[in-house]
Design a protein around this motif. Structure first.
Motif, PDB file in Angstrom:
ATOM      1  N   GLY A   1      -1.941   3.334  11.132  1.00 24.52           N
ATOM      2  CA  GLY A   1      -3.375   3.369  10.310  1.00 24.52           C
ATOM      3  C   GLY A   1      -3.396   5.059   9.337  1.00 24.52           C
ATOM      4  O   GLY A   1      -3.956   4.864   8.187  1.00 24.52           O
TER       5      GLY A   1
ATOM      6  N   ILE B   1      -1.337   4.837   6.049  1.00 25.46           N
ATOM      7  CA  ILE B   1      -1.945   3.685   4.878  1.00 25.46           C
ATOM      8  C   ILE B   1      -3.562   4.293   4.967  1.00 25.46           C
ATOM      9  O   ILE B   1      -3.147   4.773   3.251  1.00 25.46           O
ATOM     10  N   GLN B   2      -4.094   5.086   5.761  1.00 17.55           N
ATOM     11  CA  GLN B   2      -5.070   5.630   4.819  1.00 17.55           C
ATOM     12  C   GLN B   2      -4.989   6.671   4.285  1.00 17.55           C
ATOM     13  O   GLN B   2      -5.877   6.747   3.116  1.00 17.55           O
TER      14      GLN B   2
ATOM     15  N   ASP C   1      -3.688   5.325   0.607  1.00 22.18           N
ATOM     16  CA  ASP C   1      -5.379   5.053   0.475  1.00 22.18           C
ATOM     17  C   ASP C   1      -6.100   6.031  -0.632  1.00 22.18           C
ATOM     18  O   ASP C   1      -5.960   5.762  -1.802  1.00 22.18           O
TER      19      ASP C   1
ATOM     20  N   SER D   1       2.651   1.044   6.844  1.00 20.73           N
ATOM     21  CA  SER D   1       2.830  -0.162   6.504  1.00 20.73           C
ATOM     22  C   SER D   1       2.614  -0.478   7.424  1.00 20.73           C
ATOM     23  O   SER D   1       2.562  -0.512   9.396  1.00 20.73           O
ATOM     24  N   VAL D   2       2.149  -2.236   7.527  1.00 22.96           N
ATOM     25  CA  VAL D   2       1.233  -2.642   8.607  1.00 22.96           C
ATOM     26  C   VAL D   2       2.831  -3.783   9.866  1.00 22.96           C
ATOM     27  O   VAL D   2       2.567  -3.242  10.644  1.00 22.96           O
TER      28      VAL D   2
ATOM     29  N   THR E   1      -7.956  -9.611   3.777  1.00 15.99           N
ATOM     30  CA  THR E   1      -6.562  -9.874   3.219  1.00 15.99           C
ATOM     31  C   THR E   1      -7.571 -10.485   1.479  1.00 15.99           C
ATOM     32  O   THR E   1      -6.602 -10.317   0.167  1.00 15.99           O
TER      33      THR E   1
ATOM     34  N   GLU F   1      -9.721  -8.584  -0.647  1.00 14.69           N
ATOM     35  CA  GLU F   1      -8.886  -7.346  -1.210  1.00 14.69           C
ATOM     36  C   GLU F   1      -8.695  -7.170  -2.412  1.00 14.69           C
ATOM     37  O   GLU F   1      -8.845  -6.825  -3.475  1.00 14.69           O
TER      38      GLU F   1
ATOM     39  N   ARG G   1     -10.590  -1.645   1.026  1.00 19.63           N
ATOM     40  CA  ARG G   1      -9.412  -1.530   0.673  1.00 19.63           C
ATOM     41  C   ARG G   1      -9.503  -1.129   2.602  1.00 19.63           C
ATOM     42  O   ARG G   1      -8.758  -1.328   3.065  1.00 19.63           O
ATOM     43  N   SER G   2     -10.567  -0.445   2.811  1.00 26.65           N
ATOM     44  CA  SER G   2     -10.022   0.503   3.809  1.00 26.65           C
ATOM     45  C   SER G   2     -10.837   0.171   5.044  1.00 26.65           C
ATOM     46  O   SER G   2     -10.343  -0.230   6.268  1.00 26.65           O
TER      47      SER G   2
ATOM     48  N   THR H   1      -7.493  -2.076   6.278  1.00 25.79           N
ATOM     49  CA  THR H   1      -6.688  -1.301   6.433  1.00 25.79           C
ATOM     50  C   THR H   1      -6.971  -1.421   8.380  1.00 25.79           C
ATOM     51  O   THR H   1      -6.064  -1.463   9.492  1.00 25.79           O
TER      52      THR H   1
ATOM     53  N   GLN I   1      -6.352  -4.359  10.575  1.00 23.77           N
ATOM     54  CA  GLN I   1      -5.047  -4.967  10.542  1.00 23.77           C
ATOM     55  C   GLN I   1      -4.217  -3.882  11.499  1.00 23.77           C
ATOM     56  O   GLN I   1      -3.793  -4.162  12.789  1.00 23.77           O
TER      57      GLN I   1
END
Length: 480
Positions: free
Chosen positions: A189, A192-193, A196, A272-273, A405, A408, A443-444, A447, A450
């Motif tokens: 996570g 991913i952040q 971002d 990635s998730v 999803t 976003e 988007r945050s 994430t 997820q």
């Protein structure tokens, strides 16, 4: 031996009367549960999952390697293994006490006597001066004749204790596996952040370049570029902070896996998730078969019940068989003798004045047994509560992921349209920044949802008893 045999019926009769007045009480645990979970299962797909090694369902080689290394090298795992080894040794120690006990004793002495005064006797065998030797060896045995089943009561107790130690060992390992997976997904996570944040910095850089060009050609205010510059600085600062947090999380994973001295770059974290694995369909009754803490609590009940039985049997007489053999040799001037002996004996002890103490001990043990029963009931209720709560929250997380999803994707299209309009002079900076901020926030949130769904999936697997080989351990009947 005759007195021993004649005393036995009297002691047996007295012991039987005492046992009738003192009995162990073990209440049947109340482990009733609802027939099924009330958790909605609309967004959490059901599938076949190998619960013994649930982490394989994520299809992540890095995660699998970290968990397997942790189960071997982590200090908590090694401490749990040592406690299990101690429990095995304690079981053996408790049971060998019922085997015949005895040690060989030997002695020897040499005495040199010189009479200094008085009448000197020089008769063979009675001389008052000279060297005397004495040697002896004895092997005396004591064996309790267990006609009342004390051994079996003790074995039930220590077997249950060993089973509880095994379940504690596996509970520790299951908890460690969940901790590693949780830390790993938290690190993903953060990765991913971080991506971002870097993307936000790139976007802010593009906006800054556009605002600068617009100011240079006179179709925009210079203050617009300065405002975007402030947002760009914030984005870069956030990226730097996330890099530090990601490094800390990598170190946490290395420490859990027992790889403390390795550099953090050895843990590769994908930004990635991935695909969320399915949730196994589990009924409340299956919790009792899977959760090691529940099975440990049940084994504790069996152990305390065995001790209660042993305390009841303490009111009965103790019969001991005490055979022995011996050898002695003694020599002195003019005299020597060698002898050997064979002893067949026994004794019987019937509690009498110790009865008040034994009754108090039995009541205390019955109270401990009741505490174990209550702890077992609580463990079952906690297991069901944790499982249902994890399923409810996971379903909510999956629903949030679905909604966010779509949101976003829409926010991204809105920002692209606003950015294109700003580049062509059709949209002002405020509108463009607002759409970019809306997209970034959505988007945050996506994430976060997820990653939370991933971590919640781990909680579900742990709550329903995953992470240990349930089939490799004693059945409930054996544990008792």
């Amino acid at each position: 031996m005759r007195s021993f045999i004649s005393a036995a019926p009297v002691c047996l009769a007295l012991g039987a009367c005492l046992v009738l007045g003192a009995c162990a009480h073990v209440r049947a645990p109340d482990v009733r549960l609802p027939e099924g979970y009330e958790a909605p299962r609309g967004t959490a797909p059901i599938g076949a999952v190998e619960l013994d090694r649930w982490w394989l369902a994520f299809h992540d080689d890095q995660l699998t390697a970290l968990i397997e290394q942790t189960l071997v090298a982590n200090p908590d795992a090694r401490s749990a293994a040592a406690r299990l080894a101690e429990a095995r040794a304690v079981r053996t120690e408790a049971l060998v006490q019922f085997l015949p006990q005895g040690d060989i004793h030997g002695s020897t002495s040499r005495t040199d006597t010189h009479q200094l005064a008085g009448t000197v006797i020089d008769i063979p065998g009675f001389t008052t001066s000279g060297i005397s030797n004495a040697s002896a060896a004895n092997f005396n045995v004591s064996w309790e004749v267990d006609i009342f089943g004390r051994f079996f009561a003790a074995r039930r107790a220590v077997d249950a204790d060993l089973a509880a130690a095994r379940f504690d060992y596996e509970a520790t390992r299951a908890s460690l596996a969940a901790d590693v997976a949780d830390a790993y997904f938290l690190a993903r996570g953060l990765a991913i952040q971080l991506d971002d944040a870097r993307e936000t910095a790139r976007i802010q850089g593009e906006l800054y370049d556009t605002a600068t060009r617009r100011a240079q050609v006179g179709i925009g205010a210079r203050a617009d570029a300065d405002r975007v510059a402030g947002d760009l600085a914030q984005a870069k600062s956030q990226a730097a902070g996330l890099e530090a947090e990601l490094q800390v999380q990598r170190r946490t994973l290395l420490v859990l896996a027992g790889r403390t001295i390795e550099p953090t770059e050895n843990v590769a974290i994908d930004a990635s998730v991935g695909v969320l694995p399915p949730i196994p369909d589990s009924l409340p009754s299956q919790i009792l078969q899977r959760r090691p803490d529940v099975r440990e609590a049940e084994a504790r009940v069996a152990g305390q019940a065995g001790r209660s039985d042993a305390d009841v049997l303490a009111f009965l007489p103790v019969l001991n068989f005490t055979p022995g053999i011996g050898w002695q040799k003694q020599s002195q001037p003019g005299f020597s003798v060698t002898a050997q002996s064979l002893v067949l004996g026994g004794n019987i002890a019937q509690p009498l004045l110790s009865i008040p103490r034994l009754l108090a001990e039995l009541k205390a043990q019955n109270a401990r047994t009741e505490q174990a029963v209550i702890a077992y009931e609580k463990a079952v209720q906690t297991a069901f509560s944790e499982s249902e709560a994890a399923l409810v929250r996971l379903d909510s997380d999956r629903a949030r992921v679905t909604v966010l999803t779509d949101g976003e994707a829409r926010s991204a299209r809105g920002y692209q349209a606003a950015k294109l309009g700003y580049d062509r002079g059709l949209t002002d900076l405020q509108t463009t920044l607002s759409t970019e901020e809306s997209w970034r926030n959505t988007r945050s949130q996506l994430t976060a949802a997820q990653v939370q769904a991933l971590r919640r999936t781990v909680q579900v697997y742990k709550a329903i008893g995953g992470g240990w080989p349930a089939d490799h351990f004693p059945s409930d009947k054996q544990a008792r």
